[in-house]
Design a protein around this motif. Structure first.
Motif, PDB file in Angstrom:
ATOM      1  N   HIS A   4     -11.565 -48.032 -11.682  1.00 29.19           N
ATOM      2  CA  HIS A   4     -11.585 -48.237 -13.130  1.00 29.19           C
ATOM      3  C   HIS A   4     -10.308 -47.644 -13.719  1.00 29.19           C
ATOM      4  CE1 HIS A   4     -12.911 -47.763 -17.302  1.00 29.19           C
ATOM      5  NE2 HIS A   4     -13.737 -48.754 -17.022  1.00 29.19           N
ATOM      6  N   ASP A   6      -9.669 -45.999 -16.396  1.00 28.85           N
ATOM      7  CA  ASP A   6      -9.824 -44.631 -16.893  1.00 28.85           C
ATOM      8  C   ASP A   6      -9.830 -43.627 -15.744  1.00 28.85           C
ATOM      9  OD1 ASP A   6      -9.886 -45.513 -19.501  1.00 28.85           O
ATOM     10  OD2 ASP A   6     -12.074 -45.440 -19.659  1.00 28.85           O
ATOM     11  N   GLU A   7     -10.470 -43.990 -14.628  1.00 28.60           N
ATOM     12  CA  GLU A   7     -10.505 -43.108 -13.464  1.00 28.60           C
ATOM     13  C   GLU A   7      -9.110 -42.957 -12.865  1.00 28.60           C
ATOM     14  OE1 GLU A   7     -13.373 -44.630 -10.715  1.00 28.60           O
ATOM     15  OE2 GLU A   7     -15.002 -44.488 -12.170  1.00 28.60           O
ATOM     16  N   GLU A   9      -6.258 -43.297 -14.463  1.00 26.43           N
ATOM     17  CA  GLU A   9      -5.464 -42.473 -15.375  1.00 26.43           C
ATOM     18  C   GLU A   9      -5.821 -40.997 -15.208  1.00 26.43           C
ATOM     19  OE1 GLU A   9      -4.193 -41.846 -20.025  1.00 26.43           O
ATOM     20  OE2 GLU A   9      -5.864 -43.172 -19.597  1.00 26.43           O
ATOM     21  N   GLN A  10      -7.110 -40.690 -15.134  1.00 25.68           N
ATOM     22  CA  GLN A  10      -7.541 -39.295 -14.979  1.00 25.68           C
ATOM     23  C   GLN A  10      -6.986 -38.701 -13.686  1.00 25.68           C
ATOM     24  OE1 GLN A  10      -9.113 -37.486 -17.357  1.00 25.68           O
ATOM     25  NE2 GLN A  10      -8.721 -35.743 -16.030  1.00 25.68           N
ATOM     26  N   ALA A  34      -8.203 -33.780 -19.597  1.00 23.92           N
ATOM     27  CA  ALA A  34      -9.139 -34.501 -20.468  1.00 23.92           C
ATOM     28  C   ALA A  34      -9.229 -33.831 -21.844  1.00 23.92           C
ATOM     29  CB  ALA A  34     -10.510 -34.590 -19.818  1.00 23.92           C
ATOM     30  N   GLU A  38      -8.060 -35.484 -25.359  1.00 22.84           N
ATOM     31  CA  GLU A  38      -8.992 -35.556 -26.496  1.00 22.84           C
ATOM     32  C   GLU A  38      -8.381 -34.918 -27.740  1.00 22.84           C
ATOM     33  OE1 GLU A  38     -13.453 -34.059 -27.829  1.00 22.84           O
ATOM     34  OE2 GLU A  38     -12.806 -33.744 -25.772  1.00 22.84           O
TER      35      GLU A  38
END
Length: 106
Positions: A4, A6-7, A9-10, A34, A38
């Motif tokens: 995914h 987002d995964e 990127e993290q 993270a 945020e």
């Protein structure tokens, strides 16, 4: 096996954080990408698009000014500074200053 976005990127942010801590020789720092993302997004929405960069820098700087001993103290200094930044980001430029902010991050 697909990952995914987002995964991915993290994972890349975590890898980048580790690489930077090594290059900057701050090996005892555990970065929370993270939380910084945020804070950046929230500051960007309430103040200006680039306010996130300024917020992240200032949180790190404030935490760095705090006298610490060991990883736990450093993490607490970052958390305290970030909490103050998140509180301020709630209202952006429009909110009132809070009594007692002097020294709130250090």
């Amino acid at each position: 096996m697909s990952t995914h976005p987002d995964e991915l990127e993290q994972r890349r942010l975590n890898d980048w954080s580790r690489r930077l801590t090594q290059a900057l020789q701050i090996l005892d720092l555990e970065v929370d990408p993270a939380m910084l993302v945020e804070l950046g997004e929230k500051s960007g929405r309430t103040v200006a698009p680039n306010a996130g960069v300024v917020s992240a820098f200032m949180v790190g700087y404030a935490a760095g000014l705090t006298t610490t001993s060991g990883r736990k103290s450093a993490e607490e200094a970052v958390k305290k500074a970030a909490d103050t930044a998140f509180q301020l980001a709630e209202t952006g430029l429009e909110g009132p200053d809070q009594p007692g902010w002097k020294g709130s991050a250090q």
